[in-house]
Motif scaffolding. Structure first.
Motif, PDB file in Angstrom:
ATOM      1  N   PRO A   1       0.833  -1.209   0.000  1.00 49.94           N
ATOM      2  CA  PRO A   1       0.000   0.000   0.000  1.00 49.94           C
ATOM      3  C   PRO A   1       0.869   1.260   0.000  1.00 49.94           C
ATOM      4  O   PRO A   1       1.849   1.351   0.736  1.00 49.94           O
ATOM      5  N   TYR A   2       0.500   2.220  -0.846  1.00 48.95           N
ATOM      6  CA  TYR A   2       1.249   3.474  -0.945  1.00 48.95           C
ATOM      7  C   TYR A   2       1.190   4.251   0.363  1.00 48.95           C
ATOM      8  O   TYR A   2       0.141   4.346   1.003  1.00 48.95           O
ATOM      9  N   ARG A   3       2.323   4.793   0.752  1.00 47.06           N
ATOM     10  CA  ARG A   3       2.428   5.690   1.908  1.00 47.06           C
ATOM     11  C   ARG A   3       3.225   6.915   1.489  1.00 47.06           C
ATOM     12  O   ARG A   3       4.353   6.785   1.000  1.00 47.06           O
ATOM     13  N   ALA A   4       2.664   8.089   1.681  1.00 39.89           N
ATOM     14  CA  ALA A   4       3.421   9.315   1.457  1.00 39.89           C
ATOM     15  C   ALA A   4       4.494   9.381   2.537  1.00 39.89           C
ATOM     16  O   ALA A   4       4.308   8.839   3.633  1.00 39.89           O
ATOM     17  N   PRO A   5       5.627  10.009   2.262  1.00 36.83           N
ATOM     18  CA  PRO A   5       6.683  10.105   3.275  1.00 36.83           C
ATOM     19  C   PRO A   5       6.146  10.621   4.614  1.00 36.83           C
ATOM     20  O   PRO A   5       5.461  11.635   4.673  1.00 36.83           O
TER      21      PRO A   5
ATOM     22  N   ASP B   1      -7.611   2.363  -5.770  1.00 33.25           N
ATOM     23  CA  ASP B   1      -6.422   1.565  -6.063  1.00 33.25           C
ATOM     24  C   ASP B   1      -5.231   2.306  -5.465  1.00 33.25           C
ATOM     25  O   ASP B   1      -4.842   3.353  -5.959  1.00 33.25           O
ATOM     26  N   ARG B   2      -4.661   1.784  -4.377  1.00 35.13           N
ATOM     27  CA  ARG B   2      -3.608   2.489  -3.649  1.00 35.13           C
ATOM     28  C   ARG B   2      -2.325   1.673  -3.480  1.00 35.13           C
ATOM     29  O   ARG B   2      -1.440   2.076  -2.762  1.00 35.13           O
ATOM     30  N   SER B   3      -2.206   0.517  -4.138  1.00 38.49           N
ATOM     31  CA  SER B   3      -1.053  -0.354  -3.909  1.00 38.49           C
ATOM     32  C   SER B   3      -0.136  -0.467  -5.116  1.00 38.49           C
ATOM     33  O   SER B   3      -0.572  -0.383  -6.259  1.00 38.49           O
ATOM     34  N   VAL B   4       1.136  -0.687  -4.824  1.00 38.69           N
ATOM     35  CA  VAL B   4       2.157  -0.964  -5.824  1.00 38.69           C
ATOM     36  C   VAL B   4       2.346  -2.480  -5.852  1.00 38.69           C
ATOM     37  O   VAL B   4       2.416  -3.123  -4.803  1.00 38.69           O
ATOM     38  N   ILE B   5       2.408  -3.053  -7.039  1.00 43.20           N
ATOM     39  CA  ILE B   5       2.645  -4.482  -7.191  1.00 43.20           C
ATOM     40  C   ILE B   5       4.084  -4.678  -7.644  1.00 43.20           C
ATOM     41  O   ILE B   5       4.495  -4.162  -8.688  1.00 43.20           O
TER      42      ILE B   5
END
Length: 162
Positions: free
Chosen positions: A76-80, A139-143
Motif C-alpha cells: 500500500p502506498y504511503r506518502a513520506p 487503487d492504492r497499492s504498488v505491485i
C-alpha cells in the motif's frame, strides 16, 4: 481494458532495462488471465505481447511453466511520514511520488521473498503503480514483480537466493 477500476501503469524498477511487466511466484494454479487488481504474491505471468503504458490484465500461468514475471509483494502506498492511504481519502500523489515509493518499497521487499538482497541478486524487479484513474477507484497499492534479463523463469524464485 477500460473498466470501472481504470488502469495501472507499468514502471521499470531500478537497474531494469525496459522489461514489459509482472512476475508471480509459483502458485501451481491453472493458466488464466488475471486482473492486475487481484494479483497476489506467488502468482506468475507472461509479459504482454505489446508494450503498453497502462495495463489492466496479465496472462497468468502456472509457475512451473516458463514465465516472465513473478509477483512478490503488494505494498500500500504511503506518502513520506504518513500512514498507508487505504481508505481512499488522499489525492493522487503523482507519477514521480509513486515511482519513488515503488523503487524503495520493491527493493526493500525483494530480499524477504527471493532470499537475497536485491543488490546481490542476478534477478531484477519491476512494478505496477496506480494510474490517476484507478486511484479514484481506491487503487492504492504498488505491485512488485521479479524478472530476469533476457531469459524466461521456470519455477518460483521464492527463497532461491538467486
Amino acid at each position: 481494458m477500460t473498466g470501472a477500476r481504470g488502469r495501472r501503469v507499468a514502471r521499470a524498477g531500478a537497474l531494469l532495462v525496459v522489461l514489459p511487466l509482472a512476475l508471480g511466484a509459483c502458485s501451481g494454479d491453472d493458466e488464466e488471465d488475471g486482473s492486475v487488481f487481484s494479483i497476489k504474491p506467488g502468482q506468475c505471468f507472461l509479459a504482454p505481447s505489446e508494450v503498453e503504458a497502462q495495463i489492466s490484465d496479465l496472462e497468468r500461468v502456472d509457475c512451473r511453466k516458463e514465465h516472465d514475471h513473478e509477483a512478490y509483494a503488494v505494498v500500500p502506498y504511503r506518502a513520506p511520514g504518513e500512514e498507508a492511504d487505504v481508505d481512499g481519502s488522499g489525492e493522487f500523489p503523482g507519477d514521480e511520488a509513486l515511482t519513488k515509493f515503488a523503487d524503495g518499497a520493491c527493493a526493500e521487499e525483494f530480499g524477504g521473498y527471493v532470499g537475497v538482497d536485491y543488490l546481490d541478486s542476478s534477478l531484477f524487479y519491476t512494478y505496477l503503480t496506480p494510474s490517476p484513474r484507478s486511484w479514484q477507484e481506491d487503487d492504492r497499492s504498488v505491485i512488485c514483480l521479479v524478472t530476469s534479463a533476457g531469459t524466461k523463469l521456470t519455477g518460483s524464485v521464492k527463497g532461491t537466493k538467486q
